[in-house]
Design a protein around this motif. Structure first.
Motif, mmCIF file in Angstrom:
data_model
loop_
_atom_site.group_PDB
_atom_site.id
_atom_site.type_symbol
_atom_site.label_atom_id
_atom_site.label_comp_id
_atom_site.label_asym_id
_atom_site.label_seq_id
_atom_site.Cartn_x
_atom_site.Cartn_y
_atom_site.Cartn_z
ATOM 1 N N VAL A 10 0.827 -1.207 0.000
ATOM 2 C CA VAL A 10 0.000 0.000 0.000
ATOM 3 C C VAL A 10 0.861 1.257 0.000
ATOM 4 O O VAL A 10 2.027 1.231 0.394
ATOM 5 N N LYS A 11 0.257 2.351 -0.420
ATOM 6 C CA LYS A 11 0.913 3.651 -0.318
ATOM 7 C C LYS A 11 1.069 3.996 1.167
ATOM 8 O O LYS A 11 0.223 3.636 1.989
ATOM 9 N N THR A 12 2.115 4.707 1.488
ATOM 10 C CA THR A 12 2.437 4.951 2.900
ATOM 11 C C THR A 12 1.344 5.701 3.655
ATOM 12 O O THR A 12 1.170 5.489 4.850
ATOM 13 N N HIS A 13 0.583 6.538 2.983
ATOM 14 C CA HIS A 13 -0.460 7.289 3.689
ATOM 15 C C HIS A 13 -1.659 6.409 4.067
ATOM 16 O O HIS A 13 -2.518 6.831 4.835
ATOM 17 N N ILE A 14 -1.712 5.198 3.539
ATOM 18 C CA ILE A 14 -2.808 4.280 3.830
ATOM 19 C C ILE A 14 -2.440 3.279 4.936
ATOM 20 O O ILE A 14 -3.309 2.696 5.573
ATOM 21 N N THR A 15 -1.160 3.108 5.188
ATOM 22 C CA THR A 15 -0.678 2.062 6.099
ATOM 23 C C THR A 15 -1.364 2.079 7.457
ATOM 24 O O THR A 15 -1.883 1.053 7.906
ATOM 25 N N ASP A 16 -1.362 3.213 8.123
ATOM 26 C CA ASP A 16 -1.955 3.266 9.469
ATOM 27 C C ASP A 16 -3.434 2.909 9.453
ATOM 28 O O ASP A 16 -3.923 2.224 10.356
ATOM 29 N N SER A 17 -4.137 3.338 8.423
ATOM 30 C CA SER A 17 -5.568 3.039 8.324
ATOM 31 C C SER A 17 -5.827 1.545 8.209
ATOM 32 O O SER A 17 -6.728 1.013 8.866
ATOM 33 N N ILE A 18 -5.037 0.854 7.384
ATOM 34 C CA ILE A 18 -5.299 -0.578 7.225
ATOM 35 C C ILE A 18 -4.872 -1.363 8.459
ATOM 36 O O ILE A 18 -5.519 -2.342 8.817
ATOM 37 N N VAL A 19 -3.811 -0.931 9.108
ATOM 38 C CA VAL A 19 -3.385 -1.618 10.335
ATOM 39 C C VAL A 19 -4.443 -1.445 11.424
ATOM 40 O O VAL A 19 -4.822 -2.414 12.093
ATOM 41 N N THR A 34 9.303 -0.908 4.473
ATOM 42 C CA THR A 34 9.325 0.154 3.468
ATOM 43 C C THR A 34 9.859 -0.414 2.155
ATOM 44 O O THR A 34 10.849 -1.144 2.145
ATOM 45 N N ALA A 35 9.191 -0.077 1.066
ATOM 46 C CA ALA A 35 9.572 -0.629 -0.234
ATOM 47 C C ALA A 35 9.294 0.390 -1.327
ATOM 48 O O ALA A 35 8.784 1.478 -1.070
ATOM 49 N N ARG A 36 9.622 0.035 -2.536
ATOM 50 C CA ARG A 36 9.233 0.794 -3.715
ATOM 51 C C ARG A 36 9.004 -0.204 -4.825
ATOM 52 O O ARG A 36 9.486 -1.331 -4.773
ATOM 53 N N GLY A 37 8.219 0.188 -5.780
ATOM 54 C CA GLY A 37 7.913 -0.766 -6.832
ATOM 55 C C GLY A 37 7.391 -0.082 -8.064
ATOM 56 O O GLY A 37 7.295 1.142 -8.130
ATOM 57 N N THR A 38 7.055 -0.900 -9.031
ATOM 58 C CA THR A 38 6.484 -0.387 -10.254
ATOM 59 C C THR A 38 5.143 -1.068 -10.470
ATOM 60 O O THR A 38 4.908 -2.177 -10.005
ATOM 61 N N GLY A 39 4.284 -0.375 -11.154
ATOM 62 C CA GLY A 39 2.968 -0.918 -11.450
ATOM 63 C C GLY A 39 2.680 -0.779 -12.918
ATOM 64 O O GLY A 39 3.592 -0.633 -13.737
ATOM 65 N N MET A 40 1.415 -0.780 -13.237
ATOM 66 C CA MET A 40 1.024 -0.660 -14.646
ATOM 67 C C MET A 40 1.301 0.741 -15.180
ATOM 68 O O MET A 40 1.538 0.923 -16.357
ATOM 69 N N ARG A 41 1.262 1.722 -14.303
ATOM 70 C CA ARG A 41 1.513 3.099 -14.739
ATOM 71 C C ARG A 41 3.007 3.388 -14.684
ATOM 72 O O ARG A 41 3.706 2.944 -13.785
ATOM 73 N N GLU A 42 3.481 4.159 -15.630
ATOM 74 C CA GLU A 42 4.882 4.549 -15.640
ATOM 75 C C GLU A 42 5.162 5.534 -14.513
ATOM 76 O O GLU A 42 4.313 6.335 -14.148
ATOM 77 N N ALA A 43 6.374 5.475 -13.965
ATOM 78 C CA ALA A 43 6.769 6.428 -12.930
ATOM 79 C C ALA A 43 6.871 7.823 -13.540
ATOM 80 O O ALA A 43 7.208 7.985 -14.710
ATOM 81 N N HIS A 44 6.570 8.825 -12.760
ATOM 82 C CA HIS A 44 6.670 10.204 -13.223
ATOM 83 C C HIS A 44 8.137 10.618 -13.267
ATOM 84 O O HIS A 44 8.941 10.184 -12.465
ATOM 85 N N THR A 45 8.468 11.468 -14.217
ATOM 86 C CA THR A 45 9.835 11.965 -14.283
ATOM 87 C C THR A 45 9.832 13.477 -14.142
ATOM 88 O O THR A 45 8.877 14.165 -14.509
ATOM 89 N N ILE A 57 5.011 -2.505 2.619
ATOM 90 C CA ILE A 57 4.534 -3.879 2.605
ATOM 91 C C ILE A 57 4.138 -4.177 4.043
ATOM 92 O O ILE A 57 4.967 -4.105 4.950
ATOM 93 N N VAL A 58 2.871 -4.465 4.254
ATOM 94 C CA VAL A 58 2.358 -4.723 5.596
ATOM 95 C C VAL A 58 2.065 -6.215 5.695
ATOM 96 O O VAL A 58 1.319 -6.762 4.872
ATOM 97 N N LEU A 59 2.681 -6.866 6.682
ATOM 98 C CA LEU A 59 2.514 -8.301 6.874
ATOM 99 C C LEU A 59 1.688 -8.553 8.121
ATOM 100 O O LEU A 59 1.982 -7.986 9.190
#
Length: 115
Positions: A10-19, A34-45, A57-59
């Motif tokens: 999840v995005k970091t601003h959502i973490t506390d809410s889901i926990v 803490t992580a970073r990744g890529t998705g279907m959308r291209e990263a902004h430059t 990544i919340v386990l």
């Protein structure tokens, strides 16, 4: 007892809410990486630099019977129906050590609910 592992990216601003939502329905805690990744959308430059959203990544290591309500709570709190908010999935867990205190706590809750 059988255990399963929910992994939520999840995005970091959502973490506390889901926990918090997961704890309300039975999760006893979470591990956040803490992580970073890529998705279907291209990263902004910006001036040739790639800007990637930080991700958590919340386990959640859970007793099997709590997985469905926790997963539903994560979905709702994380607004997973919105594109790009996150994903969550469940994996089986073969063996667990170090959960004795939580297992005792669960047994007490079960005993209390019958009396």
């Amino acid at each position: 007892m059988k255990f399963k592992l929910i992994l939520a990216s999840v995005k970091t601003h959502i973490t506390d809410s889901i926990v918090d939502a997961a704890k309300e329905v039975g999760a006893t805690g979470a591990t956040i990486i803490t992580a970073r990744g890529t998705g279907m959308r291209e990263a902004h430059t910006f001036f040739g630099l790639t800007l990637e959203d930080q991700t958590d990544i919340v386990l959640f290591l859970l007793e099997e019977h709590t997985v469905k309500p926790v997963l539903k709570a994560i979905e709702t709190a994380g607004q997973f129906h919105e594109p790009g908010t996150g994903i969550a999935f469940v994996l089986p867990v073969e063996d667990v050590i170090g959960m004795e205190s939580q297992i005792e706590r669960f047994k007490e809750k079960v005993r209390d609910s019958y009396f």
